[in-house]
Design a protein around this motif. Structure first.
Motif: not given
Length: 394
Positions: A34-35, A39-40, A52-53, A66-67
């Motif tokens: 997710l990078s 940022k999460f 959490e975004p 993506q997940i």
């Protein structure tokens, strides 16, 4: 309305004292994937990872996509966050899932109350939320067995999470939790599927491809890149070694009986792959072989091939028929690439009548007809190294 992504890690809950380590690796894999989106912040609790975004501009739909291809995740969903107050839960459930409720005819409410201080237990939460939603959507009926929409209420230590149907994850184990393997990849249907299957069990992948110019083309090598990029969508980046195999194959043609060509070739591939695997600190080789599929994959031939390998050989497709392998290749989007008409080195100098019941002694005697040492070492030393990333396979 604040949204997060809830990620269920499933099988990891059974790992006892290793569970925390495995979950940390899974979080690392999710962070890496997710990078590029932003940022999460990540938290772990009760077999759930919360992503959490930290930026309102992050595309959560892309994050969900993506997940969906990360091994180690059994289910995932976007969820609204609200305070641990019943009235707030009721309002948020209607606001967040109202449109979805309008599109279905049946639903049910499921509640989990991790915070036992919350004054309503799980059945009471289901009753209150269900009644509230029925009053606002009179077309709905409750179906506790096969509802079209499940309204999930999770009362956690700090907040309440509200979400609809959970999406099914890729399953398996997080890549990197079960060591490293070297995948022997041609350009066919089977080997990409084999790599995907072992990555699903937590094995980090490197790969080796054997090219024989001018008998094989540059386009055949590009095909392998495309296949590995599709596998990398699930496994993460893959280091690829491309070995020039021409001199070895020509020596096999010139010094070995024709019926033994393929078997000697396969044994030399195992030797080279074993040496490259040791460079990568890999603990196993991975192939796409299926017993009985071709002459070099009889139980006798596989036994002779294994003798040349310095590491265990994993063959996840060994008991699958071609139809089953094709189904998996379609699932991971490699089939259309695999059937492109670019020959790999396995199709060169193919004997008309290959030996199907070889013995180790016969193979040893055949290989003793020539000194292969320098050719094998040169192939190992001159292998081209590249890194294949999942972005190329999207």
């Amino acid at each position: 309305m604040k949204e997060v992504i809830l990620i269920k890690d499933g099988e990891l809950a059974l790992k006892g004292l290793n569970r925390s380590t495995f979950e940390d690796i899974l979080v690392k894999n999710i962070k890496r994937r997710l990078s590029r989106l932003g940022k999460f912040a990540f938290t772990k609790a009760q077999s759930t990872i919360t992503a959490e975004p930290l930026d309102d501009t992050i595309d959560l739909s892309e994050a969900m996509r993506q997940i969906g291809s990360i091994f180690g995740i059994v289910g995932y969903s976007r969820a609204a966050v609200c305070e641990k107050d019943l009235n707030e839960i009721l309002r948020t459930a209607e606001s967040y899932l109202g449109d979805a409720l309008n599109r279905v005819a049946t639903f049910k409410v499921e509640a989990k109350r991790s915070d036992k201080k919350f004054p309503y237990n799980s059945p009471a939460i289901c009753r209150e939320v269900g009644g509230y939603l029925l009053a606002r959507h009179p077309h709905l009926k409750v179906d506790v067995h096969t509802p079209q929409l499940i309204v999930n209420i999770e009362v956690r230590d700090q907040y309440t999470f509200i979400h609809g149907n959970q999406q099914r994850g890729a399953g398996g184990m997080p890549v990197g939790t079960n060591g490293k393997g070297m995948l022997l990849i041609s350009g066919g249907i089977d080997s990409p599927v084999a790599g995907w299957m072992m990555a699903k069990r937590g094995i980090e992948l490197s790969a080796v491809h054997f090219a024989s110019p001018p008998y094989t083309s540059k386009r055949a090598e590009m095909k392998v890149h495309e296949l590995l990029a599709k596998v990398a969508v699930y496994s993460g980046r893959i280091k690829l070694y491309t070995v020039c195999f021409t001199d070895i194959q020509e020596a096999i043609r010139d010094h070995c009986p024709e019926e033994m060509f393929t078997l000697v070739m396969r044994r030399h591939m195992m030797r080279i792959a074993s040496a490259l695997a040791e460079k990568e600190n890999a603990q196993a080789l991975i192939t796409g072989e299926s017993v009985g599929q071709v002459a070099s994959q009889t139980i006798y031939a596989l036994g002779c091939t294994d003798q040349a390998a310095a590491l265990p050989v994993f063959r996840p497709c060994i008991g699958l028929d071609k139809t089953e392998i094709i189904e998996l290749s379609r699932k991971i989007d490699t089939f259309d690439i695999s059937i492109q008409p670019y020959e790999d080195c396995c199709t060169i100098f193919t004997p008309k009548h290959p030996k199907t019941r070889p013995t180790p002694a016969l193979l040893d005697a055949t290989e003793a007809l020539y000194d292969w040492t320098d050719l094998l070492q040169t192939a190992i030393d001159t292998a081209k190294i590249e890194t294949i990333t999942q972005e190329e396979g999207l």
